[in-house]
Design an enzyme around this catalytic site. Sequence first.
Site, PDB file in Angstrom:
ATOM      1  CG  HIS A   1      -2.028   0.829   1.335  1.00  0.00           C
ATOM      2  ND1 HIS A   1      -1.925   2.204   1.323  1.00  0.00           N
ATOM      3  CD2 HIS A   1      -3.349   0.578   1.447  1.00  0.00           C
ATOM      4  CE1 HIS A   1      -3.125   2.736   1.433  1.00  0.00           C
ATOM      5  NE2 HIS A   1      -4.000   1.781   1.494  1.00  0.00           N
TER       6      HIS A   1
ATOM      7  CD  GLU B   1      -3.459   1.137  -1.927  1.00  0.00           C
ATOM      8  OE1 GLU B   1      -4.022   0.062  -1.625  1.00  0.00           O
ATOM      9  OE2 GLU B   1      -3.976   2.249  -1.722  1.00  0.00           O
TER      10      GLU B   1
HETATM   11  O1  TA6 Z   1      -6.144   2.538  -0.303  1.00  0.00           O
HETATM   12  C1  TA6 Z   1      -7.296   1.829  -0.278  1.00  0.00           C
HETATM   13  C2  TA6 Z   1      -7.923   1.879   1.108  1.00  0.00           C
HETATM   14  O2  TA6 Z   1      -8.700   0.754   1.293  1.00  0.00           O
HETATM   15  C3  TA6 Z   1      -8.761   3.144   1.258  1.00  0.00           C
HETATM   16  O3  TA6 Z   1     -10.129   2.838   1.159  1.00  0.00           O
HETATM   17  C4  TA6 Z   1      -8.380   3.629   2.661  1.00  0.00           C
HETATM   18  O4  TA6 Z   1      -9.206   2.996   3.624  1.00  0.00           O
HETATM   19  C5  TA6 Z   1      -6.935   3.174   2.738  1.00  0.00           C
HETATM   20  O5  TA6 Z   1      -6.937   1.884   2.160  1.00  0.00           O
HETATM   21  C6  TA6 Z   1      -6.328   3.256   4.105  1.00  0.00           C
HETATM   22  O6  TA6 Z   1      -6.832   2.273   4.941  1.00  0.00           O
HETATM   23  P1  TA6 Z   1      -6.352   2.347   6.498  1.00  0.00           P
HETATM   24  O7  TA6 Z   1      -6.959   1.161   7.154  1.00  0.00           O
HETATM   25  O8  TA6 Z   1      -4.846   2.285   6.473  1.00  0.00           O
HETATM   26  O9  TA6 Z   1      -6.834   3.667   7.001  1.00  0.00           O
END
Ligand code: TA6
Length: 280
Positions: A153, A255
């Site tokens: 990510h 990602e």
């Molecule tokens: O990047 C995709 C995602 O699923 C977004 O929807 C956002 O929730 C991000 O990941 C961050 O997730 P987190 O649990 O780290 O706040």
Amino acid sequence: ITLTEAIPGYPVLTIHHTTCLARVALNGAHVMEWAPAGQSPVLYLSPQAVLEPGKPIRGGIPICWPWFNAHPSDATKPMHGIARNRPWTLKKANESEAGVKLMFVLCNDAETHELWPHGFEAQVTILLGQKLEVSLETINKSDSSFVITEALHTYLTVGDISKITVKGLADTDYLDTVGERMMRHQTGDITFDREVDRQYASTGAVTVEDPALGRIITVEKEGSGTTVVWNPWIEKSKRLADLPDEAYHQFLCIEAANAGDSAVTIGPGASHVIRTVVHL
Ligand code: TA6
């Protein structure tokens, strides 16, 4: 390479190499920062990131595994799985002229079994040099198949999100998760004037053109059928306690993932690798 615990119980590797500067937390086998020699940081790390054992770090490259986003059937389980909120074991730390190679391992135990009842070994290999490469290998140690979704990510620092162009995903279908979840088709390059949270069905590389910082970041990948593009924009940034309200102007997530139709089935004794390479 030095291992320090500026925060007790929270070991961090600091890398000062001719090719790059970097910091990697053992919590989550998490690359927090990386700057190639002579360049400003390429990864974004929130100034409000929570650096506590068991907590995910807002920024760098969170390892989302063995599920991406919410657990498929149990919303009480942690978002983005079990890898980013527990300590990994550092197995190797080698330095060469090309850079520093780190290898971390996570094996199933009673705690992980509560959250994900499978026998596994996960290995994260990180190559820190003029380029940054992160590989996540999943080995199925059990006697039955299991399915994973996952994401490396990556948070990228940008000069001004409203001037960013993302190339490489034109003519690709994507799941738009903002507002009503629906499949859409990407025509042309991606630009940003609202919250973007999209899962593109793509195996290819992406470039992020950043005129404000005068650079182009390339994100290549292997073993990944989904590319997630995320910027929280105004409202979601306000809801994230570990992210300054205005931070959405300065970062973008690209990602390398496997989600939705590209979920990965791994047979008993088999393994699967997802890899992302980031470079200017
Ligand atoms: O990047 C995709 C995602 O699923 C977004 O929807 C956002 O929730 C991000 O990941 C961050 O997730 P987190 O649990 O780290 O706040």
